[in-house]
Design an enzyme around this catalytic site. Structure first.
Site, short mmCIF file in Angstrom:
data_model
loop_
_atom_site.label_atom_id
_atom_site.label_comp_id
_atom_site.label_asym_id
_atom_site.label_seq_id
_atom_site.Cartn_x
_atom_site.Cartn_y
_atom_site.Cartn_z
N SER A 142 0.57 -1.17 -0.25
CA SER A 142 -0.11 -0.02 -0.15
C SER A 142 0.70 1.60 -0.02
O SER A 142 1.91 1.33 0.54
CB SER A 142 -1.04 -0.08 0.87
OG SER A 142 -1.65 1.14 1.47
N TYR A 155 -2.67 0.12 10.70
CA TYR A 155 -2.48 -0.21 9.59
C TYR A 155 -1.52 -0.12 9.09
O TYR A 155 -0.87 -0.62 8.24
CB TYR A 155 -3.89 0.38 9.01
CG TYR A 155 -3.61 0.22 6.87
CD1 TYR A 155 -4.39 -0.59 7.16
CD2 TYR A 155 -3.62 0.66 6.16
CE1 TYR A 155 -4.26 -1.87 5.43
CE2 TYR A 155 -3.73 0.46 4.93
CZ TYR A 155 -4.37 -0.33 4.90
OH TYR A 155 -4.30 -1.19 3.23
#
Length: 251
Positions: A142, A155
């Site tokens: 990501s 996260y």
């Protein structure tokens, strides 16, 4: 040159692929001629995804319902599948909260789904790849592997961990002819991000923060995925490729 990108007949397992980016990645592999194995926990959702995918696939599409965070389930499922030439670690989850309010249970869930699953599935798949001296492991990272935003510190930590796991697996598996790389999407419009896309303020932030000036579309991931899955990337190892419209390149 086209043979460099030929993956026809290769067997590809894509975790978390009943919907969203995972399904789009599976579709790209299927359209390129790979024999795709869809994975999720929900067998009914997988069957529906297989029906959709088989309409565009030139090779068989299979389903493998198992929990990527459960060691025994992963071991059983991978043992039943047989040889996997291409593994795409896509399964993941997100939880949002201000850091002081972040629940420990949510932190543990993020670790299990985003990091533990990559370790478990890659470990089991890599054993047979080592025997064949060939294989491709592609892990979905990501922009949060590189950048952080308020409310998603855990996260971001998991995606940073996955990026380093890619490097570590490269060190261990590269000598066996296996390439391990990360594919890191930026902000993509999918069925799972529609609430964010509909938020005009957030969408304006994405547009101004991204040199490309738009949200990513799942089709934007196909080319990089197929390159990493094909012989064209045989000398690319331990890298994380950002497909983010330039977001991580600018301040």
């Amino acid at each position: 040159m086209s043979s460099l990108f030929d993956i026809a007949g290769r067997r590809a397992l894509v975790t978390g692929s009943s919907r969203g980016i995972g399904f789009a990645l599976a579709r790209a592999l299927a359209e390129a001629g790979a024999e795709v194995i869809l994975n999720a926990r929900n067998a009914a959702a997988l069957d529906a995804a297989r029906t959709r995918l088989q309409q565009v696939a030139s090779a068989p599409v299979h389903t493998a319902p198992f929990d990527v965070t459960d060691e025994d389930d992963v071991r059983r499922a991978i043992g039943d599948l047989g040889a996997v030439d291409i593994l795409v670690n896509n399964a993941g989850m997100q939880r949002r909260a201000p850091f002081p309010d972040f629940a420990t249970t949510d932190f543990d869930a993020l670790l299990a789904t985003n990091v533990r699953s990559v370790f478990l599935v890659s470990r089991e798949v890599s054993r047979a790849m080592i025997e064949r001296s060939a294989g491709k492991i592609i892990t979905i990272c990501s922009v949060q592997s590189e950048l952080a935003r308020p409310g998603i510190a855990p996260y971001s930590a998991t995606k940073g961990a996955v990026r380093m796991l890619v490097k570590g697996m490269c060190a261990d598996l590269g000598p066996h002819g296996i390439q391990v790389n990360g594919l890191a999407p930026g902000y993509f419009s999918t069925e799972l991000t529609q609430a964010l896309v509909a938020d005009e303020q957030f969408t304006e932030w994405v547009r101004t923060r991204t040199p490309a000036g738009r949200w990513g579309q799942v089709e934007d991931l196909a080319g990089t995925l197929l390159w990493l899955a094909s012989p064209a990337s045989d000398f690319v190892n331990g890298q994380t490729i950002f497909v983010d419209g330039g977001m991580t390149a600018v301040l």
